[in-house]
Design a protein around this motif. Structure first.
Motif, PDB file in Angstrom:
ATOM      1  N   VAL A  85       3.378 -15.499 -17.555  1.00  0.00           N
ATOM      2  CA  VAL A  85       3.628 -15.729 -16.136  1.00  0.00           C
ATOM      3  C   VAL A  85       2.471 -15.144 -15.341  1.00  0.00           C
ATOM      4  CG1 VAL A  85       5.012 -13.614 -15.913  1.00  0.00           C
ATOM      5  CG2 VAL A  85       5.310 -15.445 -14.249  1.00  0.00           C
ATOM      6  N   THR A  86       2.068 -15.851 -14.296  1.00  0.00           N
ATOM      7  CA  THR A  86       0.946 -15.455 -13.444  1.00  0.00           C
ATOM      8  C   THR A  86       1.424 -15.475 -11.999  1.00  0.00           C
ATOM      9  OG1 THR A  86      -0.587 -16.498 -15.001  1.00  0.00           O
ATOM     10  CG2 THR A  86      -1.433 -15.987 -12.809  1.00  0.00           C
ATOM     11  N   TRP A  87       1.119 -14.427 -11.244  1.00  0.00           N
ATOM     12  CA  TRP A  87       1.656 -14.358  -9.894  1.00  0.00           C
ATOM     13  C   TRP A  87       0.754 -13.512  -8.995  1.00  0.00           C
ATOM     14  CZ3 TRP A  87       3.419 -11.321 -13.908  1.00  0.00           C
ATOM     15  CH2 TRP A  87       3.485  -9.947 -13.695  1.00  0.00           C
ATOM     16  N   ALA A  88       1.106 -13.505  -7.704  1.00  0.00           N
ATOM     17  CA  ALA A  88       0.485 -12.618  -6.722  1.00  0.00           C
ATOM     18  C   ALA A  88       1.596 -11.931  -5.939  1.00  0.00           C
ATOM     19  CB  ALA A  88      -0.434 -13.385  -5.780  1.00  0.00           C
ATOM     20  N   THR A  89       1.393 -10.647  -5.644  1.00  0.00           N
ATOM     21  CA  THR A  89       2.399  -9.836  -4.943  1.00  0.00           C
ATOM     22  C   THR A  89       1.764  -9.162  -3.743  1.00  0.00           C
ATOM     23  OG1 THR A  89       3.645  -9.370  -6.965  1.00  0.00           O
ATOM     24  CG2 THR A  89       3.949  -7.842  -5.140  1.00  0.00           C
ATOM     25  N   ARG A  90       2.517  -9.049  -2.669  1.00  0.00           N
ATOM     26  CA  ARG A  90       2.066  -8.256  -1.522  1.00  0.00           C
ATOM     27  C   ARG A  90       3.259  -7.561  -0.883  1.00  0.00           C
ATOM     28  NH1 ARG A  90      -0.486  -9.790   3.319  1.00  0.00           N
ATOM     29  NH2 ARG A  90       0.660  -7.978   4.057  1.00  0.00           N
ATOM     30  N   PRO A  91       3.022  -6.401  -0.260  1.00  0.00           N
ATOM     31  CA  PRO A  91       4.093  -5.741   0.488  1.00  0.00           C
ATOM     32  C   PRO A  91       4.361  -6.475   1.797  1.00  0.00           C
ATOM     33  CG  PRO A  91       2.043  -4.513   0.698  1.00  0.00           C
ATOM     34  CD  PRO A  91       1.773  -5.616  -0.271  1.00  0.00           C
ATOM     35  N   VAL A  92       5.616  -6.487   2.202  1.00  0.00           N
ATOM     36  CA  VAL A  92       6.022  -7.107   3.454  1.00  0.00           C
ATOM     37  C   VAL A  92       6.835  -6.082   4.230  1.00  0.00           C
ATOM     38  CG1 VAL A  92       7.251  -9.019   4.524  1.00  0.00           C
ATOM     39  CG2 VAL A  92       6.103  -9.365   2.337  1.00  0.00           C
ATOM     40  N   SER A  93       6.420  -5.799   5.445  1.00  0.00           N
ATOM     41  CA  SER A  93       7.104  -4.799   6.267  1.00  0.00           C
ATOM     42  C   SER A  93       8.283  -5.443   6.977  1.00  0.00           C
ATOM     43  CB  SER A  93       6.131  -4.192   7.285  1.00  0.00           C
ATOM     44  OG  SER A  93       5.093  -3.504   6.624  1.00  0.00           O
ATOM     45  N   ILE A  94       9.459  -5.255   6.411  1.00  0.00           N
ATOM     46  CA  ILE A  94      10.688  -5.818   6.964  1.00  0.00           C
ATOM     47  C   ILE A  94      11.766  -4.746   6.903  1.00  0.00           C
ATOM     48  CG2 ILE A  94      12.500  -7.551   6.681  1.00  0.00           C
ATOM     49  CD1 ILE A  94      10.459  -9.367   5.391  1.00  0.00           C
ATOM     50  N   SER A  95      12.315  -4.415   8.028  1.00  0.00           N
ATOM     51  CA  SER A  95      13.418  -3.471   8.039  1.00  0.00           C
ATOM     52  C   SER A  95      14.700  -4.176   7.627  1.00  0.00           C
ATOM     53  CB  SER A  95      13.586  -2.851   9.425  1.00  0.00           C
ATOM     54  OG  SER A  95      14.732  -2.019   9.452  1.00  0.00           O
ATOM     55  N   THR A  96      15.424  -3.590   6.688  1.00  0.00           N
ATOM     56  CA  THR A  96      16.675  -4.189   6.234  1.00  0.00           C
ATOM     57  C   THR A  96      17.878  -3.707   7.041  1.00  0.00           C
ATOM     58  OG1 THR A  96      16.952  -2.441   4.570  1.00  0.00           O
ATOM     59  CG2 THR A  96      15.792  -4.449   3.887  1.00  0.00           C
ATOM     60  N   ASP A  97      17.670  -2.808   7.993  1.00  0.00           N
ATOM     61  CA  ASP A  97      18.778  -2.347   8.827  1.00  0.00           C
ATOM     62  C   ASP A  97      19.336  -3.518   9.634  1.00  0.00           C
ATOM     63  OD1 ASP A  97      18.556   0.234   7.959  1.00  0.00           O
ATOM     64  OD2 ASP A  97      17.245   0.877   9.584  1.00  0.00           O
ATOM     65  N   GLY A  98      20.630  -3.762   9.522  1.00  0.00           N
ATOM     66  CA  GLY A  98      21.265  -4.847  10.247  1.00  0.00           C
ATOM     67  C   GLY A  98      21.030  -6.215   9.639  1.00  0.00           C
ATOM     68  N   THR A  99      20.360  -6.280   8.509  1.00  0.00           N
ATOM     69  CA  THR A  99      20.082  -7.546   7.849  1.00  0.00           C
ATOM     70  C   THR A  99      21.032  -7.726   6.676  1.00  0.00           C
ATOM     71  OG1 THR A  99      17.754  -7.497   8.462  1.00  0.00           O
ATOM     72  CG2 THR A  99      18.345  -8.878   6.577  1.00  0.00           C
ATOM     73  N   SER A 100      21.670  -8.890   6.603  1.00  0.00           N
ATOM     74  CA  SER A 100      22.596  -9.150   5.500  1.00  0.00           C
ATOM     75  C   SER A 100      22.010 -10.119   4.485  1.00  0.00           C
ATOM     76  CB  SER A 100      23.911  -9.722   6.038  1.00  0.00           C
ATOM     77  OG  SER A 100      23.687 -10.930   6.748  1.00  0.00           O
ATOM     78  N   ARG A 101      21.161 -11.057   4.943  1.00  0.00           N
ATOM     79  CA  ARG A 101      20.567 -12.037   4.049  1.00  0.00           C
ATOM     80  C   ARG A 101      19.105 -12.249   4.415  1.00  0.00           C
ATOM     81  NH1 ARG A 101      21.814 -16.811   5.025  1.00  0.00           N
ATOM     82  NH2 ARG A 101      22.855 -16.437   7.009  1.00  0.00           N
ATOM     83  N   ILE A 102      18.317 -12.620   3.432  1.00  0.00           N
ATOM     84  CA  ILE A 102      16.916 -12.990   3.645  1.00  0.00           C
ATOM     85  C   ILE A 102      16.669 -14.327   2.970  1.00  0.00           C
ATOM     86  CG2 ILE A 102      14.511 -12.391   3.160  1.00  0.00           C
ATOM     87  CD1 ILE A 102      15.232  -9.486   3.302  1.00  0.00           C
TER      88      ILE A 102
END
Length: 209
Positions: A85-102
């Motif tokens: 498997v080959t992939w690329a990853t990056r951090p994403v600044s997302i607050s999960t407070d108050g979030t139920s689904r993404i």
């Protein structure tokens, strides 16, 4: 149309960051790779019977194909081992407070439509970086089904369309509070034969309770 317009504006500006809520949904991140890798880190993994140094793969930004804008992420890997498997990853600044689904969506390009599945598309969003093939969902799994999971993602067949096709998954968040998640997109080898694919219009949207 809103999400695609947002993606195009984000592509023109590089990697788009945060936006305000819209009817409870927050288009929190988009990237069209117009600014290069810009935080994305390429990686690969293969089963223990093969030395990773013997597995040929490439991840780079290219202007050969684009779903929008002028560039996309090119992913190439060999198929000699029927594995990897080959992939690329990056951090994403997302607050999960108050979030139920993404919700995560991305456009994947295949050279043509085929009944033979040579590669799967893999996507993942979670609190940790993937380090091995087992860190991605099993073949055919998409976390859009209800129920909490430690990370969200999918592994679904490519070659289902000639050109671009959208892949998407939802993730019902477990009880956690984070300000950073790790987003990964890539391809998994299914069958012999070298293959290249392109990824574009990556978007992450949060949904409040």
């Amino acid at each position: 149309m809103y999400r695609r317009d947002l993606l195009r504006r984000g592509a023109a500006a590089g990697t788009l960051a945060l936006a305000g809520c819209l009817d409870g949904d927050d288009p929190a991140f988009t990237d069209g790779f117009e600014s290069g890798l810009d935080g994305w880190e390429p990686a690969a993994a293969i089963g223990p019977e093969v030395d990773l140094a013997d597995f040929d793969w490439e991840v780079a930004v290219s202007d050969a194909q684009a779903a929008s804008g002028d560039r996309s992420l090119r992913i190439w890997n060999e198929g000699d081992y029927d594995d990897g498997v080959t992939w690329a990853t990056r951090p994403v600044s997302i607050s999960t407070d108050g979030t139920s689904r993404i919700t995560v969506t991305a456009q994947f390009w295949s050279e043509f439509e085929s009944f033979n599945t040579l590669r799967d598309a893999v996507m993942r969003l979670g609190p940790e970086r993937p380090a091995a093939e087992a860190d991605f969902p099993d073949p055919g799994l998409n976390t859009s089904a209800p129920g909490e999971m430690p990370y969200g993602g999918l592994r679904e067949p490519l070659w289902l369309a000639d050109g671009w096709r959208e892949y998407t998954f939802e993730w019902t968040l477990p009880a956690l509070s984070l300000d950073r998640l790790y987003l990964s997109v890539g391809t998994s080898v299914i069958w012999e034969g070298d293959a290249e694919h392109y990824v574009d219009e990556v978007a992450v949207e949060t949904h409040s309770s």
